[in-house]
Write a protein that holds these residues in place. Structure first.
Motif, short mmCIF file in Angstrom:
data_model
loop_
_atom_site.label_atom_id
_atom_site.label_comp_id
_atom_site.label_asym_id
_atom_site.label_seq_id
_atom_site.Cartn_x
_atom_site.Cartn_y
_atom_site.Cartn_z
N ALA A 140 0.75 -1.13 0.00
CA ALA A 140 0.06 -0.11 -0.02
C ALA A 140 0.84 1.36 -0.04
N ASP A 141 2.03 0.99 0.54
CA ASP A 141 3.03 2.39 0.19
C ASP A 141 2.42 3.52 0.78
N LEU A 142 2.36 3.54 2.12
CA LEU A 142 1.55 4.75 2.87
C LEU A 142 2.88 5.41 3.74
N VAL B 299 -9.76 6.94 -13.27
CA VAL B 299 -8.52 7.88 -13.95
C VAL B 299 -8.47 9.15 -13.26
N LEU B 300 -9.82 9.89 -13.22
CA LEU B 300 -9.65 11.16 -12.49
C LEU B 300 -8.95 11.28 -11.16
N LYS B 301 -9.15 9.92 -10.34
CA LYS B 301 -8.47 10.05 -9.00
C LYS B 301 -7.20 9.33 -9.02
N SER B 302 -7.10 8.79 -10.37
CA SER B 302 -5.54 8.29 -10.37
C SER B 302 -5.13 7.17 -9.24
N ILE B 303 -6.12 6.30 -9.22
CA ILE B 303 -5.89 5.19 -7.99
C ILE B 303 -5.24 4.23 -8.66
N GLN B 304 -4.62 3.33 -7.71
CA GLN B 304 -3.98 2.09 -8.18
C GLN B 304 -4.68 1.02 -7.62
N ILE B 305 -4.76 -0.01 -8.30
CA ILE B 305 -5.45 -1.53 -7.43
C ILE B 305 -4.10 -2.56 -7.81
N ARG B 306 -3.78 -2.84 -6.42
CA ARG B 306 -2.63 -3.96 -6.51
C ARG B 306 -2.84 -5.34 -5.79
N GLY B 307 -2.51 -6.23 -6.35
CA GLY B 307 -2.51 -7.42 -5.63
C GLY B 307 -1.48 -7.64 -4.77
N LYS C 15 -4.29 3.63 -2.93
CA LYS C 15 -3.89 2.46 -3.45
C LYS C 15 -4.89 1.53 -2.83
N VAL C 16 -5.54 0.58 -3.71
CA VAL C 16 -6.33 -0.49 -2.98
C VAL C 16 -5.58 -1.76 -3.22
N HIS D 95 -6.25 6.77 2.29
CA HIS D 95 -4.92 6.69 1.35
C HIS D 95 -4.75 5.27 1.00
N GLY D 96 -5.01 4.31 1.57
CA GLY D 96 -4.83 2.97 1.18
C GLY D 96 -5.99 2.06 1.73
N VAL D 97 -6.29 0.86 1.19
CA VAL D 97 -7.29 -0.04 1.62
C VAL D 97 -6.49 -1.52 1.78
N LEU D 98 -6.75 -2.16 2.70
CA LEU D 98 -6.34 -3.66 2.62
C LEU D 98 -7.75 -4.28 2.75
N ASN D 99 -8.04 -5.18 1.41
CA ASN D 99 -9.07 -6.02 1.45
C ASN D 99 -8.82 -7.37 2.03
N VAL D 100 -8.99 -7.44 3.07
CA VAL D 100 -8.90 -8.79 3.86
C VAL D 100 -10.02 -9.72 4.26
N SER D 101 -11.21 -9.19 3.51
CA SER D 101 -12.43 -9.89 3.71
C SER D 101 -12.66 -10.97 2.64
#
Ligand code: NAD
Ligand code: ZN
Ligand code: ZN
Length: 352
Positions: free
Chosen positions: A170-172, A289-297, A269-270, A245-251
């Motif tokens: 998540a690089d926070l 795009v407008l929020k320039s988010i990133q989705i990372r596994g 970063k998601v 600023h970041g989300v950890l999806n652990v559900s």
């Protein structure tokens, strides 16, 4: 190298065995395996139960080569393969999901061993830690110092390493908000503590008032109850002044993952960690795009992540909130997990 306790190793042992996905989980006697020249034989004293074990057993990970699950094993080395260096009988060792990798491919070369196409996985391609004696590759086995409580350290070997690596992904920066979605479970309860220790502010999502109290005790500043909150996206944005600023999806929830790409803050970063069967991330292109988010596994962690995650635990920055059951009770723990009734992690005592 010493082999001096090998005479005390029994020929058979207790294990939880299944023939194929969804087949009955049988608590029965099986032979004690023989380690290969590159492996250790570990007397597993405690093993955590991860939701991944339930996914493997239910068949959602596809073809299963192993008949014995489990990948959060903590125990003592009782036999050392003839080619192994750096281990001796009596050492404490941890068995992880990543049991071995080729060490030669482009992923292994850069320390991304979990991404190795030939990875050997405990409880999936290699009989895991739901048995009293398990083999594991000596390179991937986790070094655990003596005098550590093996029951309490067990969850670090998957849940801890995974969430620690996911937080790195998540690089926070310290002071930023991270949302832990699935916060009261095995991964989530550790993620809250690692995040807090790393200086982040935690907003936690899970279901039920009891889980809310629980995650706040572990360090969450804000709790959102997905069973009562009607507009989760707005509630998360409001509590974090514009989104985390970041989300950890652990559900294990596709819906929760898809909410996270909506409430993430611009430039956020998601991180995808939980593995709901056949789920898809649906991200709106325009706002992404407008929020320039990133989705990372993010997928478990390598040897360095493991040692770093263990270090937080050994320094007392992270505690494993465990409940102990017997190895013979795996099915009951799986049922509780499916029902969403576990807070923290169940660890199995392999002597019972
Ligand atoms: P768990 O059952 O202990 O925890 C899951 C939590 O999610 C529970 O507390 C549950 O109440 C909560 N939850 C359910 N629906 C939710 C929703 N809509 N919103 C928010 N929370 C919700 O499971 P676990 O052992 O922590 O594992 C979680 C997931 O992580 C599993 O899918 C597992 O396979 C996966 N996992 C992935 C990796 C990896 O390397 N990526 C490693 C280990 C585990
Ligand atoms: Zn796991
Ligand atoms: Zn490789």
């Amino acid at each position: 190298m010493s082999d001096d306790t090998s005479t005390t190793i029994p020929k058979t042992q207790k294990a939880v065995y299944f023939e194929k996905p969804n087949a009955p989980l049988e608590y029965k006697d099986v032979p004690v395996p023989e380690p290969k020249p590159t492996e250790l034989l570990v007397n597993v004293l405690y093993t955590g139960v991860c939701a991944t074990d339930t996914h493997v057993w239910s068949g959602s990970f596809g073809e299963v080569k192993a008949h014995i699950g489990g990948h959060e094993g903590a125990g003592k080395v009782v036999k050392v393969g003839s080619n192994v260096k750096g281990w001796k009988v009596g050492d404490y060792a941890g068995i992880k999901w990543l049991n071995g990798s080729c060490m030669n491919c482009e992923y292994c070369e850069q320390g991304a061993e979990p991404n190795c196409q030939e990875a050997d996985l405990s409880g999936f391609t290699h009989n895991g830690s739901f048995q009293q004696y398990a083999t594991c590759d000596a390179v991937q086995a986790a070094k655990i110092p003596k005098d550590v409580d093996l029951a309490k350290v067990a969850p670090i070997l998957c849940a801890g390493v995974t969430v620690y690596k996911a937080l790195k992904t998540a690089d926070l920066l310290a002071g930023q908000w991270v949302c832990i979605s699935g916060a009261a479970g095995g991964l989530g309860s550790l993620a809250i503590q690692y995040a807090t220790a790393m200086g982040y502010r935690v907003i936690a999502i899970d279901g039920g008032a009891d889980k809310g109290e629980y995650v706040k005790k572990l360090g969450a500043e804000v709790y959102i109850d997905f069973t009562t909150e009607k507009d989760i996206v707005e509630a998360v944005k409001k509590a974090t002044n514009g989104g985390p600023h970041g989300v950890l999806n652990v559900s294990v929830s596709e819906a929760a993952i898809n909410q996270s790409v909506e409430y993430i803050r611009p430039l956020g970063k998601v991180v995808l960690v939980g593995l709901p069967a056949n789920a898809k991330v649906i991200a709106p292109v325009f706002s992404s795009v407008l929020k320039s988010i990133q989705i990372r596994g993010s997928y478990v962690g390598n040897r360095k992540d493991t040692q770093e995650a263990l270090d937080f635990f050994l320094r007392g920055k992270v505690e494993c909130p465990i409940k102990i059951a017997g190895l013979s009770e795996v099915s009951k723990v799986f049922d509780l997990m499916h029902a969403g009734k576990i807070m923290g992690r169940y660890v199995l005592d392999t002597s019972k």
